[in-house]
Design a protein around this motif. Sequence first.
Motif, PDB file in Angstrom:
ATOM      1  N   HIS A  97       3.362  66.112  14.790  1.00 16.33           N
ATOM      2  CA  HIS A  97       4.416  65.221  15.283  1.00 16.33           C
ATOM      3  C   HIS A  97       4.501  65.310  16.800  1.00 16.33           C
TER       4      HIS A  97
ATOM      5  N   HIS B 252       1.884  62.192  11.779  1.00 15.68           N
ATOM      6  CA  HIS B 252       3.017  61.589  11.081  1.00 15.68           C
ATOM      7  C   HIS B 252       2.811  60.086  10.891  1.00 15.68           C
TER       8      HIS B 252
ATOM      9  N   ASP C 278       4.893  58.508  15.348  1.00 16.88           N
ATOM     10  CA  ASP C 278       4.473  59.516  16.333  1.00 16.88           C
ATOM     11  C   ASP C 278       3.012  59.897  16.061  1.00 16.88           C
TER      12      ASP C 278
ATOM     13  N   HIS D 274      10.335  67.401   7.883  1.00 23.01           N
ATOM     14  CA  HIS D 274       9.569  66.732   8.952  1.00 23.01           C
ATOM     15  C   HIS D 274       8.889  65.448   8.524  1.00 23.01           C
TER      16      HIS D 274
HETATM   17 ZN   LIG Z   1       7.324  62.919  13.245  1.00 22.10          ZN
END
Ligand SMILES: [Zn+2]
Length: 389
Positions: free
Chosen positions: A164, A287, A304, A220
């Motif tokens: 990320h 991500h 991201d 996450h």
């Molecule tokens: Zn992320």
Amino acid sequence: MSQPDENQLTRPWVDWTARQIHDPVWRLRYLQSVAPVPHPVSRWKSRKTIGLLTLLALGLVAAPLSLRRLGAANAAPPTLPTLPMLPAPPKLPPIHLVEPAVAPSADVWSVEKASDFEAYSNGLRIENQYAVSNRPRAYVAFSMADAEGSGGEKRTDPAGIVYHTTESLQAPFESSENNRLKRVGESLIDYVRRRRCYNFLIDRFGRVFRIVKESDAAYHAGHSVWADDRYFYVNLNDSFIGISFEAQTGAGEASTNAGNAQVRAAAMLTEMLRSRYKISGRNCVTHAQVSVNPSNMQIGYHVDWASSFPFEKLGLPDNYAMPSPAISLFGFAFNASFEHRAGVRLAAGAMDADRALAARAQAVHLSLAAYRKALHRRYLKIMASYRVE
Ligand SMILES: [Zn+2]
């Protein structure tokens, strides 16, 4: 008393054999191959039959119809003199990812472990003073041979890594900004540990901070999908370790501001985690590659690291080139905003998966929209029995 026709006699065998074929495409091919030749004056009837066979193959009406006909799901097949031949496997684009796994490049071991840091044989140092617990990691890895997700392996060790960027406030990376850079980094650590956002955070200076313990899930990746050559995974908070760079991702091919120190630290951290858990290089992804939005069935809810991820510098294959499993397995789509945000390699992977999906829809004589809908139902069925946090 009338004689039963041939179709009535063979039907139980056909149904039973079809139930043994797990792949919906093969199942449909088989059902079509044994369907009776349509009578010229009853074309509406034949269309109805093909439609019904299609629905049966995709599992949309299987339960009530088949159970009424055949009794219990595991009932033995009736004995008949001839068994219809299964058709040869269709020459279709594979729906699974066939790239070989890339083995970890080196054995990495723990050299020293104190209360507030750990040191490893490859130069990695992890700061532990901010580490927190969360709920224990636990998930199901679904076999690619069982796309309906009816079974699966229960596991507690991570299968992959999701990278990320924090998208947080960024100060200029200059020595005159040192105090501000440190202050901003500290407040970011406080924020992500309170929310259990990631397992690791790499600050602007390349320092690796443990946030949520490796044995625990971090929040996450929320709604997300990924697959390797043997298994697929949904909602990767439990199955994948979350590593975040204190950085921002630009749209399109614009690179992030992740610095060299961060990339070097991420390479060492990746090497250690891959060595510890035997993680395939194919399961080290960003991500933007895994994020989905079930409310509109689109990929790329989070974007991201949608471009410029330094796979090579981390000793990883270029996973941007992989077709999106969310599209291949579950018929997710993408819109213009995703194409704008994604870099060329990620957008090309999504388009490849989309083209393969259209070819598979054509092969089973369904419109792309109808095929997507059937795959959406498959996804929603799996999600209905799966925890989302
Ligand atoms: Zn992320």
